[in-house]
Design a protein around this motif. Structure first.
Motif, mmCIF file in Angstrom:
data_model
loop_
_atom_site.group_PDB
_atom_site.id
_atom_site.type_symbol
_atom_site.label_atom_id
_atom_site.label_comp_id
_atom_site.label_asym_id
_atom_site.label_seq_id
_atom_site.Cartn_x
_atom_site.Cartn_y
_atom_site.Cartn_z
ATOM 1 N N PRO A 70 15.842 20.766 116.918
ATOM 2 C CA PRO A 70 15.127 21.105 118.170
ATOM 3 C C PRO A 70 13.898 20.225 118.412
ATOM 4 O O PRO A 70 13.649 19.815 119.550
ATOM 5 C CB PRO A 70 14.700 22.566 117.969
ATOM 6 N N PHE A 71 13.171 19.909 117.335
ATOM 7 C CA PHE A 71 12.014 19.011 117.447
ATOM 8 C C PHE A 71 12.442 17.664 118.014
ATOM 9 O O PHE A 71 11.792 17.098 118.876
ATOM 10 C CB PHE A 71 11.416 18.764 116.057
ATOM 11 N N TYR A 72 13.537 17.159 117.459
ATOM 12 C CA TYR A 72 14.024 15.846 117.873
ATOM 13 C C TYR A 72 14.375 15.856 119.361
ATOM 14 O O TYR A 72 14.032 14.925 120.094
ATOM 15 C CB TYR A 72 15.236 15.442 117.027
ATOM 16 N N LEU A 73 15.039 16.944 119.794
ATOM 17 C CA LEU A 73 15.436 17.047 121.204
ATOM 18 C C LEU A 73 14.209 17.133 122.105
ATOM 19 O O LEU A 73 14.135 16.462 123.132
ATOM 20 C CB LEU A 73 16.345 18.270 121.408
ATOM 21 N N ILE A 74 13.217 17.947 121.669
ATOM 22 C CA ILE A 74 11.980 18.071 122.468
ATOM 23 C C ILE A 74 11.263 16.714 122.536
ATOM 24 O O ILE A 74 10.816 16.286 123.597
ATOM 25 C CB ILE A 74 11.047 19.157 121.877
ATOM 26 N N ALA A 75 11.203 16.035 121.395
ATOM 27 C CA ALA A 75 10.542 14.730 121.349
ATOM 28 C C ALA A 75 11.269 13.737 122.251
ATOM 29 O O ALA A 75 10.651 12.937 122.948
ATOM 30 C CB ALA A 75 10.503 14.214 119.912
ATOM 31 N N TYR A 76 12.601 13.830 122.222
ATOM 32 C CA TYR A 76 13.415 12.926 123.031
ATOM 33 C C TYR A 76 13.142 13.158 124.520
ATOM 34 O O TYR A 76 13.042 12.219 125.303
ATOM 35 C CB TYR A 76 14.896 13.166 122.711
ATOM 36 N N LEU A 77 12.972 14.436 124.897
ATOM 37 C CA LEU A 77 12.772 14.780 126.306
ATOM 38 C C LEU A 77 11.326 14.568 126.763
ATOM 39 O O LEU A 77 11.088 14.166 127.885
ATOM 40 C CB LEU A 77 13.185 16.242 126.557
ATOM 41 N N THR A 78 10.366 14.874 125.870
ATOM 42 C CA THR A 78 8.966 14.865 126.308
ATOM 43 C C THR A 78 8.113 13.801 125.623
ATOM 44 O O THR A 78 7.043 13.448 126.115
ATOM 45 C CB THR A 78 8.287 16.225 126.014
#
Ligand SMILES: [Zn+2]
Length: 249
Positions: free
Chosen positions: A159-167
């Motif tokens: 989830p961290f990776y996805l959030i980082a990828y998006l934001t």
């Protein structure tokens, strides 16, 4: 009687803490860790062996250099004490087992990572790799199923990776750290580590907002809170998780 062992570990921790001070100070400056003897950063006079007793010397010297009387940073005795206490607590929880060996090595790496992160906002890959080695060591002795550890690798990091990828909001170092520590801890303790880190980081962020100290950026880095969370999760994570489940069922 366990007390003599605990005192021995405490002294041992303080000595290691004093070495970690050198690593934390010199590594970001790319100075040699082994060569050069300890010297006063102000007057450059090398510090005598009898003034290098961990924790104690700072107080004997009244927090000042013996030569130039320049104030010595309180960080030195703080990190020595922190290391001593964290080693002692690991031994108190795990006793004479391999879990203590891994715990003490993990605590060492987390202290160095957290302090360098506070100073530079960076988490060095070499320390991540060392934690990965510890994680493989843990897999050999863990009472948990392998799957628990594998889920631990992904449960927060993905989830961290996805959030980082998006934001772009979360540092890559934090994501790697929680992935590797998650492998070591298993998923239950990883969730606890993240919970502790968020609670601590969130409290400090709110405090900074209220007191209007927005410029204290070093306190907003998530890495150090993550390190605290990982440490306590290693000691008590699975118990806290089970207690939490029992409490709500
Ligand atoms: Zn000096």
């Amino acid at each position: 009687m366990q007390l003599p062992y605990l005192i021995t570990i405490f002294v041992f921790g303080a000595i290691f803490g004093s070495f970690f001070n050198v690593v934390i100070l010199r590594l970001p400056k790319k100075e040699s860790i082994i060569h050069h003897s300890s010297h006063c950063p102000n007057c450059q006079v090398s510090i005598k062996a009898y003034d290098l007793i961990p924790i104690v010397s700072y107080f004997i010297l009244g927090g000042k250099c013996r030569n130039c009387k320049q104030a010595i940073s309180f960080r030195y005795p703080l990190i020595e004490t922190l290391t001593a206490v964290s080693f002692t607590l690991v031994y108190y929880v795990y006793g004479y087992t391999y879990f203590s060996v891994i715990g003490i090595l993990l605590a060492s790496l987390l202290i160095i990572i957290a302090m360098i992160d506070i100073d530079t906002m960076e988490i060095y890959d070499r320390f991540q790799i060392m934690i990965l080695v510890l994680a493989f060591g843990m897999l050999l002795i863990s009472p948990l199923p392998l799957l628990d550890h594998l889920i631990g690798f992904f449960i927060i990091s993905l989830p961290f990776y996805l959030i980082a990828y998006l934001t772009g909001g979360i540092g890559g170092g934090d994501i790697k750290l929680i992935a590797i520590a998650g492998l070591l801890l298993g998923f239950k303790a990883t969730l606890i580590a993240f919970f502790i880190a968020s609670l601590l980081g969130g409290s400090v962020a709110i405090y900074l907002l209220i007191t209007k100290q927005k410029n204290r950026k070093s306190l907003i880095a998530f890495g150090p809170y993550l390190c605290v969370g990982i440490y306590f999760a290693y000691l008590y994570g699975n118990q806290i998780f089970d207690w939490y489940l029992n409490f709500f069922s």
